[in-house]
Design an enzyme around this catalytic site. Structure first.
Site, PDB file in Angstrom:
ATOM      1  N   ASP A   1       0.855  -1.187   0.000  1.00  0.00           N
ATOM      2  CA  ASP A   1       0.000   0.000   0.000  1.00  0.00           C
ATOM      3  C   ASP A   1       0.889   1.235   0.000  1.00  0.00           C
ATOM      4  O   ASP A   1       1.341   1.705   1.039  1.00  0.00           O
ATOM      5  CB  ASP A   1      -0.903  -0.011   1.234  1.00  0.00           C
ATOM      6  N   ALA A   2       1.178   1.729  -1.212  1.00  0.00           N
ATOM      7  CA  ALA A   2       2.084   2.870  -1.348  1.00  0.00           C
ATOM      8  C   ALA A   2       1.425   4.018  -2.113  1.00  0.00           C
ATOM      9  O   ALA A   2       1.974   5.105  -2.172  1.00  0.00           O
ATOM     10  CB  ALA A   2       3.366   2.434  -2.054  1.00  0.00           C
ATOM     11  N   LYS A   3       0.274   3.757  -2.714  1.00  0.00           N
ATOM     12  CA  LYS A   3      -0.515   4.794  -3.407  1.00  0.00           C
ATOM     13  C   LYS A   3       0.346   5.647  -4.330  1.00  0.00           C
ATOM     14  O   LYS A   3       0.280   6.866  -4.310  1.00  0.00           O
ATOM     15  CB  LYS A   3      -1.281   5.637  -2.391  1.00  0.00           C
ATOM     16  N   ARG A   4       1.127   4.973  -5.173  1.00  0.00           N
ATOM     17  CA  ARG A   4       1.994   5.697  -6.086  1.00  0.00           C
ATOM     18  C   ARG A   4       1.227   6.186  -7.309  1.00  0.00           C
ATOM     19  O   ARG A   4       0.124   5.697  -7.598  1.00  0.00           O
ATOM     20  CB  ARG A   4       3.149   4.785  -6.533  1.00  0.00           C
TER      21      ARG A   4
ATOM     22  N   ASP B   1      -2.128  10.038   1.553  1.00  0.00           N
ATOM     23  CA  ASP B   1      -2.821   8.980   2.276  1.00  0.00           C
ATOM     24  C   ASP B   1      -3.606   9.625   3.408  1.00  0.00           C
ATOM     25  O   ASP B   1      -3.591  10.842   3.562  1.00  0.00           O
ATOM     26  CB  ASP B   1      -1.835   7.924   2.793  1.00  0.00           C
TER      27      ASP B   1
END
Lengths: 316, 316
Positions: free
Chosen positions: A105-108, B110
């Protein structure tokens, strides 16, 4: 095998769609584990990284036989600098060695060759030796446009990896931009439509594609609507437990076979020793709390969602 | 001092808003530098990380006296795993030691405590010892909502750091979601309005706030419109050079004093030895190309944008 195939095989094998989020926070770690990490010496970053690594590895040991997948949150590892990132690398590897699906979960998100670099860094798909952070799947942010998702999609297709595109997030303010209506369609609905089309175009003959969507349990009505709008898109549902979503709230995210969705719990499981029904006075027994909380989540999902049908399968 | 104050002091001192993007790509590195890194041995990741570090440090040496700021792109370092991330850490530190403002281009975003962890990891503001990746400012993604920007804003305010929120990005497909109209207002205009309000609310008596916006040079009409919509918001303008934007295209991003914007060039400067007017047959002279390309960009911006007024100041 595609990511979707591997994910669903793992869900069937474990009989549950429960996903354990690895979000280590120093303040909430069990006291004995912090003391041990501090005794090892080094900078504050090195100590924190060492504690996070041991904490996550021990959680993985507890949950590996119970759930199909774990979701390490990159931010908490990056917060310890290179030492933390090295710990993340080893945590991902250890989870894969135990047969778990790993969603980083890095939301790149970025353009062109920059997106390619992120995809190479985090998507290993079927071959854990093919990326430095050898995740099966990665969370990505769609704001910059679908052209910026394409390098991730190409890499995922090439390696048997998967993606989870942020569609409707679980935070209180998620609607500020995601709910904006254009000709009667919200932004999150439009993103969902794009994601679904990407799945249909890339896997015309299949059930689920490997481009998933993040849809929060905190908005249950929208979850059902999005399941219908994206019949070929696997869902990652955050917001269960500590963020207020119940198992019933996640129910509409599943298909009739109990597939098509995984439900994440982070704090409710990994810090179960601190509060709630599994809190313990003696923190050295924290792993029992993790196991009890994981089993309770599995039961809760089995009782109140179509995922209950999976347990019958896996027991049969 | 706030980030905006420090940024503008640096722009005035150097007499230019030119920002050098540090986007190392293995294939495009000068051959002698690759050979040297390979001679050092180790894994492919260690070799690449070593080459990227030397490449960036030498670019910093060349440009430190010429420009106010550099922008390392985190993706290319993450692509080498922990070794690459350690190189990023040292590159950021070296740039700060040379007096450069460092904008870490990581496009993070986030919720809640996760955003706090990213902010702690990348925002050092005035004190380079206060974060593992000690940048002055960080790029962030607004898709999840303004509540997810707040932890970054709080950290930036506390440490004298800055942010650049993605508003209108430079890629061809950026309009897909960013241009969606809601009651006559596009999504990027709405994000811009939110960013401007955050600046006005946090710095009521000031000129520019420390919450910047990323607006691509590839959409020059929108750049002027956004400058007008966000009078207290510093802009970071990508898309100049290799992506097709000209200096004239960036002009509308500046205020009348030549402030309020920085213009990024990455490939056009750092890989100037490979093609274009500063290409060299002997790649061992690559640093001359970097210097010539940087000076050419500075002159180009001075001639065709209000930033020309800065040069008169710095020479006086």
């Amino acid at each position: 095998m595609t990511f979707a195939d591997r994910l669903h095989a793992a869900i069937r094998a474990k009989g549950t769609p429960a996903l354990v989020g690895l979000d280590p926070r120093w303040e909430q770690l069990p006291a004995p584990l912090k003391a041990k990490a501090e005794a090892g010496g080094g900078s504050c970053y090195e100590i924190q990284a060492r504690a996070f690594e041991e904490f996550c590895l021990r959680i993985i040991d507890v949950v590996a036989d119970l759930v199909p997948a774990v979701k390490p949150q990159s931010a908490f590892f990056e917060d310890s600098g290179p030492a933390g990132v090295a710990a993340l690398q080893r945590v991902i590897q250890a989870a894969r060695d135990k047969g778990l699906i790993v969603i980083c979960d890095a939301k790149r998100g970025d353009i062109g060759s920059t997106a390619e670099a992120y995809a190479r860094a985090y998507l290993a798909g079927e071959d854990p030796s093919s990326a430095p952070f050898a995740a099966d799947a990665l969370t990505v942010n769609p704001y910059m446009g679908a052209d910026t998702l394409q390098p991730f999609i190409d890499r995922a297709a090439a390696c048997g990896g998967g993606l989870y595109v942020l569609v409707r997030t679980s935070n209180p303010g998620s609607g500020e931009f995601q709910n904006r209506l254009t000709e009667g369609q919200s932004l999150y609905q439009r993103v969902a439509e794009v994601v679904e089309k990407l799945n249909v175009d890339s896997h015309p003959a299949r059930g689920y594609g490997s481009i998933g969507a993040v849809v929060g349990a905190t908005y249950p009505e929208e979850l059902g609507e999005l399941r219908a709008l994206m019949p070929h898109t696997p869902l990652l549902i955050p917001g269960y437990g500590s963020q207020g979503g119940t198992s019933a709230d996640t129910s509409a995210g599943f298909d009739q076979a109990g597939l098509g969705a995984i439900v994440n719990s982070s704090r409710g499981i990994i810090f179960a020793h601190r509060k709630g029904p599994f809190a313990v006075a003696d923190e050295s027994h924290w792993e029992s709390s993790v196991e009890a909380a994981t089993r309770a989540m599995i039961d809760d999902l089995a009782q109140h969602t179509p995922a209950g049908r999976l347990q019958n399968c896996s027991q049969a």
